[in-house]
Write an enzyme that holds these catalytic residues in place. Structure first.
Site: not given
Ligand code: GLY
Ligand code: MN
Ligand code: MN
Length: 487
Positions: A69, A286, A303, A314, A386, A390, A397, A414, A418, A435, A437
Protein backbone atom coordinates in the site's frame (compact mmCIF):
# COMPACT_ATOMS: atom_id res chain seq x y z
CA UNK A 1 -4.08 9.76 26.23
CA UNK A 2 -0.66 11.02 25.36
CA UNK A 3 -1.87 11.76 21.86
CA UNK A 4 -4.85 13.73 23.18
CA UNK A 5 -2.67 15.93 25.34
CA UNK A 6 -0.22 16.47 22.54
CA UNK A 7 -3.03 17.37 20.19
CA UNK A 8 -4.68 19.93 22.45
CA UNK A 9 -1.25 21.35 23.25
CA UNK A 10 -0.53 21.80 19.55
CA UNK A 11 -3.99 23.27 18.99
CA UNK A 12 -3.33 25.79 21.77
CA UNK A 13 0.01 26.67 20.25
CA UNK A 14 -1.48 27.23 16.84
CA UNK A 15 -4.25 29.43 18.27
CA UNK A 16 -1.65 31.41 20.18
CA UNK A 17 0.32 31.67 16.97
CA UNK A 18 -2.72 33.33 15.45
CA UNK A 19 -2.17 35.23 12.25
CA UNK A 20 1.56 34.59 12.14
CA UNK A 21 1.10 30.83 11.67
CA UNK A 22 0.63 31.08 7.93
CA UNK A 23 3.69 33.24 7.60
CA UNK A 24 5.84 30.83 9.59
CA UNK A 25 4.65 27.93 7.48
CA UNK A 26 6.15 29.67 4.44
CA UNK A 27 9.31 30.93 6.10
CA UNK A 28 10.97 27.54 6.18
CA UNK A 29 10.29 26.66 2.55
CA UNK A 30 12.51 27.27 -0.51
CA UNK A 31 11.93 30.70 -2.04
CA UNK A 32 13.08 29.95 -5.56
CA UNK A 33 10.33 27.81 -7.03
CA UNK A 34 9.18 28.89 -10.48
CA UNK A 35 6.77 31.81 -9.98
CA UNK A 36 3.15 31.54 -11.09
CA UNK A 37 3.87 34.18 -13.74
CA UNK A 38 6.27 31.73 -15.41
CA UNK A 39 3.58 29.08 -15.75
CA UNK A 40 1.01 31.65 -16.94
CA UNK A 41 3.53 32.82 -19.54
CA UNK A 42 4.04 29.26 -20.77
CA UNK A 43 0.29 28.77 -21.17
CA UNK A 44 0.07 32.03 -23.10
CA UNK A 45 2.94 30.94 -25.36
CA UNK A 46 1.23 27.60 -25.91
CA UNK A 47 -2.06 29.28 -26.82
CA UNK A 48 -0.25 31.40 -29.41
CA UNK A 49 1.10 28.29 -31.10
CA UNK A 50 -1.97 26.08 -30.92
CA UNK A 51 -3.83 25.50 -34.18
CA UNK A 52 -7.13 27.30 -34.83
CA UNK A 53 -10.14 26.09 -32.87
CA UNK A 54 -8.26 23.59 -30.73
CA UNK A 55 -8.05 22.41 -27.15
CA UNK A 56 -5.08 20.80 -25.39
CA UNK A 57 -5.65 18.17 -22.71
CA UNK A 58 -2.82 17.42 -20.27
CA UNK A 59 -3.15 14.63 -17.73
CA UNK A 60 -1.10 14.11 -14.57
CA UNK A 61 1.17 11.07 -14.49
CA UNK A 62 -0.28 8.04 -12.72
CA UNK A 63 0.81 7.04 -9.24
CA UNK A 64 2.65 3.70 -9.11
CA UNK A 65 2.76 1.02 -6.43
CA UNK A 66 6.17 0.56 -4.82
CA UNK A 67 5.19 -1.94 -2.17
CA UNK A 68 1.78 -3.20 -1.08
CA UNK A 69 0.00 0.00 0.00
CA UNK A 70 3.03 2.27 -0.47
CA UNK A 71 3.48 4.26 -3.68
CA UNK A 72 6.69 5.39 -5.36
CA UNK A 73 7.58 9.00 -4.66
CA UNK A 74 5.27 10.87 -7.00
CA UNK A 75 6.70 12.62 -10.06
CA UNK A 76 4.37 14.96 -11.91
CA UNK A 77 4.02 14.87 -15.70
CA UNK A 78 6.57 17.57 -16.65
CA UNK A 79 4.13 19.03 -19.21
CA UNK A 80 1.51 19.60 -16.54
CA UNK A 81 4.12 21.03 -14.17
CA UNK A 82 5.47 23.30 -16.91
CA UNK A 83 2.07 24.79 -17.67
CA UNK A 84 0.72 25.02 -14.10
CA UNK A 85 3.26 24.32 -11.32
CA UNK A 86 0.78 21.77 -9.92
CA UNK A 87 2.61 18.82 -8.36
CA UNK A 88 -0.24 16.53 -7.32
CA UNK A 89 -1.56 13.41 -9.07
CA UNK A 90 -5.16 12.80 -10.30
CA UNK A 91 -5.41 16.09 -12.14
CA UNK A 92 -6.10 17.42 -15.59
CA UNK A 93 -5.52 20.66 -17.48
CA UNK A 94 -7.55 21.97 -20.42
CA UNK A 95 -6.09 24.85 -22.44
CA UNK A 96 -8.32 26.40 -25.10
CA UNK A 97 -7.01 28.25 -28.11
CA UNK A 98 -9.98 30.60 -27.97
CA UNK A 99 -11.70 32.11 -24.99
CA UNK A 100 -14.70 30.09 -23.80
CA UNK A 101 -17.90 31.42 -22.26
CA UNK A 102 -19.66 29.69 -19.37
CA UNK A 103 -23.44 29.64 -18.85
CA UNK A 104 -23.28 32.82 -16.73
CA UNK A 105 -21.35 34.67 -19.43
CA UNK A 106 -17.99 34.31 -17.64
CA UNK A 107 -14.88 33.98 -19.82
CA UNK A 108 -12.09 31.45 -19.39
CA UNK A 109 -9.38 29.93 -21.55
CA UNK A 110 -8.03 27.23 -19.25
CA UNK A 111 -9.34 24.92 -16.54
CA UNK A 112 -7.34 22.91 -14.01
CA UNK A 113 -9.08 20.00 -12.32
CA UNK A 114 -7.33 19.27 -9.02
CA UNK A 115 -7.47 16.80 -6.15
CA UNK A 116 -10.26 17.70 -3.76
CA UNK A 117 -9.21 18.68 -0.24
CA UNK A 118 -9.74 15.71 2.07
CA UNK A 119 -8.51 16.03 5.66
CA UNK A 120 -8.38 12.29 6.25
CA UNK A 121 -6.44 11.53 3.06
CA UNK A 122 -4.15 14.49 3.62
CA UNK A 123 -3.18 13.17 7.04
CA UNK A 124 -1.80 10.07 5.32
CA UNK A 125 -0.46 11.20 1.98
CA UNK A 126 0.28 14.87 2.39
CA UNK A 127 -1.28 18.28 2.01
CA UNK A 128 -3.31 19.19 -1.03
CA UNK A 129 -3.62 22.61 -2.61
CA UNK A 130 -7.30 22.17 -3.46
CA UNK A 131 -9.12 24.65 -5.65
CA UNK A 132 -8.36 27.65 -3.45
CA UNK A 133 -4.68 26.85 -3.27
CA UNK A 134 -4.52 26.38 -7.03
CA UNK A 135 -6.16 29.79 -7.43
CA UNK A 136 -4.06 31.68 -4.89
CA UNK A 137 -0.69 29.88 -5.19
CA UNK A 138 -0.71 28.92 -8.86
CA UNK A 139 -2.82 31.80 -10.11
CA UNK A 140 -5.21 29.55 -12.00
CA UNK A 141 -8.57 31.27 -11.76
CA UNK A 142 -10.62 28.37 -13.09
CA UNK A 143 -9.51 25.60 -10.71
CA UNK A 144 -12.17 22.97 -10.02
CA UNK A 145 -12.27 19.71 -8.13
CA UNK A 146 -11.67 16.67 -10.29
CA UNK A 147 -15.19 15.41 -9.67
CA UNK A 148 -16.55 18.49 -11.50
CA UNK A 149 -15.06 17.28 -14.78
CA UNK A 150 -17.80 14.67 -15.25
CA UNK A 151 -20.50 17.30 -15.77
CA UNK A 152 -18.27 20.12 -16.96
CA UNK A 153 -19.97 21.54 -20.06
CA UNK A 154 -17.19 21.26 -22.60
CA UNK A 155 -18.35 20.22 -26.05
CA UNK A 156 -15.32 18.48 -27.57
CA UNK A 157 -17.17 17.92 -30.83
CA UNK A 158 -16.90 21.62 -31.70
CA UNK A 159 -13.07 21.61 -31.85
CA UNK A 160 -11.15 20.94 -35.04
CA UNK A 161 -8.21 19.57 -33.04
CA UNK A 162 -7.99 17.88 -29.65
CA UNK A 163 -4.34 17.76 -28.67
CA UNK A 164 -3.27 15.19 -26.10
CA UNK A 165 -0.37 12.84 -25.40
CA UNK A 166 -0.68 9.06 -25.40
CA UNK A 167 -3.13 8.45 -22.54
CA UNK A 168 -1.53 7.04 -19.40
CA UNK A 169 -2.43 3.39 -18.88
CA UNK A 170 -2.33 0.98 -15.95
CA UNK A 171 -3.85 3.34 -13.44
CA UNK A 172 -5.51 1.95 -10.38
CA UNK A 173 -8.49 3.42 -8.62
CA UNK A 174 -7.44 5.54 -5.68
CA UNK A 175 -9.56 6.10 -2.59
CA UNK A 176 -10.87 9.32 -4.10
CA UNK A 177 -13.63 9.68 -6.61
CA UNK A 178 -12.45 11.35 -9.80
CA UNK A 179 -9.00 9.80 -9.75
CA UNK A 180 -6.89 9.71 -12.91
CA UNK A 181 -8.60 6.55 -14.11
CA UNK A 182 -12.01 8.26 -13.89
CA UNK A 183 -10.74 11.47 -15.52
CA UNK A 184 -9.38 9.52 -18.49
CA UNK A 185 -12.61 7.54 -18.92
CA UNK A 186 -14.65 10.73 -18.73
CA UNK A 187 -12.40 12.43 -21.26
CA UNK A 188 -12.75 9.51 -23.67
CA UNK A 189 -16.52 9.60 -23.30
CA UNK A 190 -16.79 13.37 -23.71
CA UNK A 191 -14.43 13.41 -26.70
CA UNK A 192 -15.95 10.29 -28.27
CA UNK A 193 -12.67 8.34 -28.24
CA UNK A 194 -13.23 4.61 -28.77
CA UNK A 195 -11.09 1.90 -30.38
CA UNK A 196 -13.02 2.53 -33.59
CA UNK A 197 -12.52 6.31 -33.60
CA UNK A 198 -8.98 6.45 -32.14
CA UNK A 199 -7.42 7.22 -35.53
CA UNK A 200 -9.69 10.24 -36.15
CA UNK A 201 -7.48 13.12 -37.35
CA UNK A 202 -9.04 15.48 -34.79
CA UNK A 203 -7.21 13.53 -32.06
CA UNK A 204 -3.75 14.89 -32.53
CA UNK A 205 -0.93 13.30 -30.49
CA UNK A 206 1.77 14.45 -32.94
CA UNK A 207 0.93 18.15 -32.59
CA UNK A 208 0.83 17.77 -28.82
CA UNK A 209 4.41 16.47 -28.86
CA UNK A 210 5.52 19.02 -31.44
CA UNK A 211 4.14 22.03 -29.52
CA UNK A 212 5.30 20.96 -26.08
CA UNK A 213 8.68 20.08 -27.63
CA UNK A 214 9.00 23.46 -29.31
CA UNK A 215 8.25 25.24 -26.05
CA UNK A 216 10.22 23.12 -23.61
CA UNK A 217 13.38 22.74 -25.71
CA UNK A 218 14.25 26.46 -25.43
CA UNK A 219 14.71 27.45 -21.82
CA UNK A 220 13.47 30.71 -20.30
CA UNK A 221 15.68 32.74 -17.93
CA UNK A 222 13.69 31.41 -14.95
CA UNK A 223 14.35 27.83 -16.02
CA UNK A 224 18.02 28.50 -16.61
CA UNK A 225 18.43 29.68 -13.01
CA UNK A 226 17.19 26.29 -11.79
CA UNK A 227 19.12 24.25 -14.37
CA UNK A 228 22.37 26.05 -13.52
CA UNK A 229 21.75 25.22 -9.89
CA UNK A 230 20.96 21.54 -10.57
CA UNK A 231 24.13 21.20 -12.65
CA UNK A 232 26.39 23.02 -10.19
CA UNK A 233 25.02 20.93 -7.31
CA UNK A 234 25.77 17.76 -9.30
CA UNK A 235 29.33 19.01 -9.82
CA UNK A 236 29.66 19.62 -6.09
CA UNK A 237 28.66 15.99 -5.54
CA UNK A 238 31.25 14.80 -8.06
CA UNK A 239 33.95 16.98 -6.49
CA UNK A 240 33.32 15.88 -2.92
CA UNK A 241 33.32 12.23 -3.99
CA UNK A 242 36.61 12.72 -5.87
CA UNK A 243 38.17 14.11 -2.70
CA UNK A 244 36.90 11.38 -0.39
CA UNK A 245 36.94 8.29 -2.65
CA UNK A 246 38.98 5.22 -1.62
CA UNK A 247 39.21 1.73 -3.16
CA UNK A 248 37.61 0.14 -0.08
CA UNK A 249 34.39 2.09 -0.50
CA UNK A 250 31.29 0.46 -1.93
CA UNK A 251 29.32 1.65 -4.96
CA UNK A 252 26.30 2.24 -2.70
CA UNK A 253 28.33 4.35 -0.30
CA UNK A 254 29.60 6.49 -3.15
CA UNK A 255 26.06 6.90 -4.49
CA UNK A 256 24.97 7.98 -1.01
CA UNK A 257 27.73 10.58 -0.82
CA UNK A 258 26.67 12.15 -4.12
CA UNK A 259 23.04 12.25 -3.07
CA UNK A 260 23.89 13.56 0.40
CA UNK A 261 25.74 16.49 -1.17
CA UNK A 262 22.80 17.13 -3.51
CA UNK A 263 20.38 17.30 -0.63
CA UNK A 264 22.75 19.43 1.42
CA UNK A 265 22.39 22.02 -1.35
CA UNK A 266 18.60 21.67 -1.46
CA UNK A 267 18.08 19.35 -4.43
CA UNK A 268 15.01 17.25 -3.68
CA UNK A 269 16.20 14.15 -5.49
CA UNK A 270 17.90 12.77 -8.56
CA UNK A 271 16.71 13.13 -12.14
CA UNK A 272 17.31 9.42 -12.86
CA UNK A 273 18.62 6.39 -11.02
CA UNK A 274 22.20 7.13 -9.98
CA UNK A 275 24.79 5.11 -11.89
CA UNK A 276 27.91 4.26 -9.90
CA UNK A 277 29.77 1.51 -11.72
CA UNK A 278 33.27 0.33 -10.85
CA UNK A 279 35.41 -1.43 -13.47
CA UNK A 280 33.34 -3.90 -15.50
CA UNK A 281 30.09 -2.45 -14.07
CA UNK A 282 30.83 0.79 -15.93
CA UNK A 283 30.24 -1.12 -19.18
CA UNK A 284 26.52 -1.43 -18.33
CA UNK A 285 25.23 1.88 -19.68
CA UNK A 286 22.35 2.35 -17.26
CA UNK A 287 23.80 0.27 -14.40
CA UNK A 288 21.81 1.10 -11.28
CA UNK A 289 22.26 -1.81 -8.87
CA UNK A 290 25.41 -0.24 -7.39
CA UNK A 291 25.96 -3.37 -5.28
CA UNK A 292 29.74 -3.87 -5.58
CA UNK A 293 31.00 -3.80 -2.02
CA UNK A 294 34.54 -2.64 -2.84
CA UNK A 295 35.21 -0.50 -5.88
CA UNK A 296 38.89 -1.48 -5.80
CA UNK A 297 41.71 -0.17 -7.98
CA UNK A 298 39.50 0.41 -10.99
CA UNK A 299 37.94 3.23 -12.90
CA UNK A 300 34.74 4.41 -11.33
CA UNK A 301 32.04 5.69 -13.67
CA UNK A 302 29.65 8.02 -11.84
CA UNK A 303 26.63 9.30 -13.79
CA UNK A 304 24.67 11.17 -11.14
CA UNK A 305 22.36 14.14 -11.69
CA UNK A 306 20.59 16.23 -9.08
CA UNK A 307 16.99 17.29 -9.63
CA UNK A 308 16.42 20.79 -8.33
CA UNK A 309 12.83 22.08 -8.23
CA UNK A 310 11.94 19.74 -11.08
CA UNK A 311 14.98 20.39 -13.30
CA UNK A 312 17.50 17.62 -13.81
CA UNK A 313 21.21 17.78 -14.42
CA UNK A 314 23.03 14.90 -16.11
CA UNK A 315 26.73 14.78 -15.27
CA UNK A 316 29.18 11.89 -15.55
CA UNK A 317 32.73 11.75 -14.30
CA UNK A 318 34.98 8.71 -14.59
CA UNK A 319 37.78 8.63 -12.06
CA UNK A 320 40.46 6.24 -10.77
CA UNK A 321 39.27 5.11 -7.34
CA UNK A 322 42.87 4.90 -6.12
CA UNK A 323 43.76 8.39 -7.32
CA UNK A 324 45.92 7.56 -10.40
CA UNK A 325 44.88 6.54 -13.91
CA UNK A 326 46.78 3.50 -15.20
CA UNK A 327 48.54 3.88 -18.58
CA UNK A 328 45.70 2.12 -20.45
CA UNK A 329 42.97 3.94 -18.54
CA UNK A 330 44.64 7.25 -19.34
CA UNK A 331 44.78 6.47 -23.08
CA UNK A 332 41.09 5.56 -23.28
CA UNK A 333 40.12 8.48 -21.07
CA UNK A 334 42.04 10.93 -23.24
CA UNK A 335 40.34 9.60 -26.35
CA UNK A 336 36.89 10.22 -24.85
CA UNK A 337 38.03 13.64 -23.67
CA UNK A 338 39.27 14.55 -27.15
CA UNK A 339 35.98 13.38 -28.66
CA UNK A 340 34.09 15.60 -26.24
CA UNK A 341 36.31 18.58 -27.09
CA UNK A 342 35.71 18.01 -30.81
CA UNK A 343 31.95 17.98 -30.19
CA UNK A 344 32.06 21.16 -28.08
CA UNK A 345 33.71 23.05 -30.95
CA UNK A 346 30.68 22.54 -33.20
CA UNK A 347 28.12 23.93 -30.74
CA UNK A 348 26.35 27.22 -31.41
CA UNK A 349 22.99 28.67 -32.33
CA UNK A 350 22.01 27.35 -35.77
CA UNK A 351 24.38 24.35 -35.77
CA UNK A 352 23.14 20.82 -36.27
CA UNK A 353 23.53 18.36 -33.40
CA UNK A 354 24.62 15.81 -36.00
CA UNK A 355 27.82 17.85 -36.52
CA UNK A 356 28.73 17.32 -32.86
CA UNK A 357 27.70 13.66 -33.06
CA UNK A 358 29.89 13.07 -36.15
CA UNK A 359 32.87 14.98 -34.75
CA UNK A 360 32.92 12.95 -31.53
CA UNK A 361 32.31 9.61 -33.23
CA UNK A 362 35.07 10.29 -35.73
CA UNK A 363 37.65 10.98 -33.01
CA UNK A 364 36.71 7.80 -31.14
CA UNK A 365 36.59 5.62 -34.27
CA UNK A 366 39.97 6.83 -35.48
CA UNK A 367 41.49 6.46 -31.99
CA UNK A 368 40.19 2.92 -31.55
CA UNK A 369 41.66 1.94 -34.93
CA UNK A 370 45.04 3.47 -34.03
CA UNK A 371 45.09 1.55 -30.76
CA UNK A 372 44.27 -1.68 -32.62
CA UNK A 373 41.06 -2.14 -30.63
CA UNK A 374 39.01 -2.18 -33.86
CA UNK A 375 40.19 -2.79 -37.41
CA UNK A 376 37.79 -0.50 -39.24
CA UNK A 377 36.29 2.80 -38.12
CA UNK A 378 32.85 1.39 -38.95
CA UNK A 379 33.15 -0.96 -35.96
CA UNK A 380 33.19 1.95 -33.48
CA UNK A 381 29.65 1.25 -32.25
CA UNK A 382 30.89 -1.95 -30.66
CA UNK A 383 32.60 0.17 -27.99
CA UNK A 384 30.67 3.45 -28.31
CA UNK A 385 27.11 2.14 -28.61
CA UNK A 386 25.04 5.20 -27.61
CA UNK A 387 24.26 8.66 -28.92
CA UNK A 388 26.23 11.76 -28.00
CA UNK A 389 23.58 14.08 -26.71
CA UNK A 390 20.09 14.83 -25.49
CA UNK A 391 18.33 17.84 -24.06
CA UNK A 392 17.92 18.22 -20.30
CA UNK A 393 15.24 20.08 -18.37
CA UNK A 394 12.14 18.89 -16.54
CA UNK A 395 12.96 15.44 -17.95
CA UNK A 396 16.54 14.24 -17.93
CA UNK A 397 15.94 13.17 -21.53
CA UNK A 398 13.99 16.32 -22.18
CA UNK A 399 11.29 17.01 -24.73
CA UNK A 400 12.67 18.44 -27.98
CA UNK A 401 11.91 18.29 -31.68
CA UNK A 402 15.63 17.83 -32.42
CA UNK A 403 15.92 20.40 -35.19
CA UNK A 404 18.90 22.77 -35.35
CA UNK A 405 20.40 23.99 -32.10
CA UNK A 406 19.01 27.24 -30.75
CA UNK A 407 20.27 29.73 -28.19
CA UNK A 408 19.09 28.78 -24.67
CA UNK A 409 18.78 25.07 -25.34
CA UNK A 410 20.60 22.92 -22.79
CA UNK A 411 22.06 19.63 -23.99
CA UNK A 412 24.45 16.97 -22.78
CA UNK A 413 27.66 16.05 -24.57
CA UNK A 414 28.49 12.54 -23.45
CA UNK A 415 30.85 10.38 -25.50
CA UNK A 416 31.99 7.09 -24.01
CA UNK A 417 34.06 3.97 -24.61
CA UNK A 418 33.16 0.68 -22.93
CA UNK A 419 35.33 -2.41 -23.32
CA UNK A 420 33.79 -5.38 -21.46
CA UNK A 421 35.98 -8.32 -20.40
CA UNK A 422 36.13 -10.91 -23.18
CA UNK A 423 36.04 -8.28 -25.95
CA UNK A 424 37.82 -9.07 -29.19
CA UNK A 425 40.90 -6.95 -28.42
CA UNK A 426 44.07 -7.05 -26.29
CA UNK A 427 43.22 -8.06 -22.70
CA UNK A 428 44.92 -4.99 -21.34
CA UNK A 429 41.89 -2.92 -22.40
CA UNK A 430 39.30 -5.16 -20.77
CA UNK A 431 36.93 -3.72 -18.14
CA UNK A 432 37.83 -0.15 -18.98
CA UNK A 433 34.69 1.98 -19.23
CA UNK A 434 34.81 5.74 -19.62
CA UNK A 435 32.00 8.23 -20.09
CA UNK A 436 32.46 11.97 -19.69
CA UNK A 437 29.16 13.83 -19.67
CA UNK A 438 28.75 17.57 -19.50
CA UNK A 439 25.81 19.94 -19.77
CA UNK A 440 26.11 22.77 -22.27
CA UNK A 441 23.97 25.87 -22.70
CA UNK A 442 23.83 26.90 -26.36
CA UNK A 443 24.68 30.57 -26.93
CA UNK A 444 24.66 32.81 -30.01
CA UNK A 445 28.27 32.07 -30.93
CA UNK A 446 29.10 28.93 -29.01
CA UNK A 447 28.19 27.40 -25.68
CA UNK A 448 28.60 27.78 -21.95
CA UNK A 449 29.72 24.70 -20.08
CA UNK A 450 27.34 24.62 -17.12
CA UNK A 451 29.15 21.65 -15.59
CA UNK A 452 32.57 23.34 -15.69
CA UNK A 453 32.67 23.20 -11.87
CA UNK A 454 33.77 19.54 -11.85
CA UNK A 455 37.19 18.81 -13.38
CA UNK A 456 37.37 16.81 -16.60
CA UNK A 457 41.03 16.46 -17.55
CA UNK A 458 43.25 13.61 -16.29
CA UNK A 459 45.52 16.10 -14.50
CA UNK A 460 42.75 18.09 -12.85
CA UNK A 461 40.94 14.95 -11.68
CA UNK A 462 44.10 13.46 -10.16
CA UNK A 463 44.80 16.79 -8.48
CA UNK A 464 41.34 16.98 -6.93
CA UNK A 465 41.41 13.36 -5.74
CA UNK A 466 44.60 14.20 -3.84
CA UNK A 467 42.81 16.95 -1.91
CA UNK A 468 41.17 16.51 1.48
CA UNK A 469 37.40 16.33 1.83
CA UNK A 470 35.09 17.58 4.55
CA UNK A 471 33.78 14.02 4.58
CA UNK A 472 37.18 12.37 5.27
CA UNK A 473 36.52 12.35 9.00
CA UNK A 474 32.97 11.10 8.68
CA UNK A 475 33.33 7.68 10.33
CA UNK A 476 30.54 5.48 11.63
CA UNK A 477 30.94 2.58 14.09
CA UNK A 478 30.54 -0.95 12.66
CA UNK A 479 27.15 -2.62 13.02
CA UNK A 480 26.76 -4.85 16.06
CA UNK A 481 25.17 -7.47 13.80
CA UNK A 482 27.93 -7.22 11.18
CA UNK A 483 29.58 -10.34 9.80
CA UNK A 484 33.36 -10.58 9.60
CA UNK A 485 33.52 -8.36 6.53
CA UNK A 486 31.66 -5.59 8.31
CA UNK A 487 28.33 -5.98 6.50
N1 GLY B 1 22.05 9.44 -17.21
C1 GLY B 1 21.44 8.97 -18.39
C2 GLY B 1 22.06 9.55 -19.58
O1 GLY B 1 23.20 9.92 -19.55
O2 GLY B 1 21.44 9.75 -20.58
MN1 MN C 1 22.77 11.84 -20.57
MN1 MN D 1 24.03 10.61 -17.72
Amino acid sequence: MYKKIARSFLLGLSLLGGITTGLHAQDDQPKDYLPKEFHAGRRAALREMMPANSVMVVFAYPTRVFSNDVDYFYHQNPDLYYFTGYKEPHSLLLVFKDEQTDSAGGKYSEVLFVQKKNAQQEQWTGRRLGTEGAQSKLGIRMALNGEAFKNFPVDFSKFDKILFDRLPDDVSNSRDRADLFDLIQQFKEKAGITDATAKDKRYDNASYRQLTGALREVKTPEELVLIRKAVEISCMGQNEVMKVVRPDMSELEIQGLHEYVHKKYGAEGVGYGSIVGAGENGCVLHYMENTKTRVGNTLLLMDVGAEYHGYSADVTRTIPANGKFSAEEKIIYQLVYDAQEAAFKTLKDGAKLSEAENAARDVIAEGLVKLGIIKDKKENRKYYPHGLSHHIGLDVHDRSNYGTLKKDMVITIEPGIYIPAGSDCDKKWWSIAVRIEDDALITQNGYELLSRFAPRSVEDIEKLIAQKSALDDFKLPPLKSADKKGF
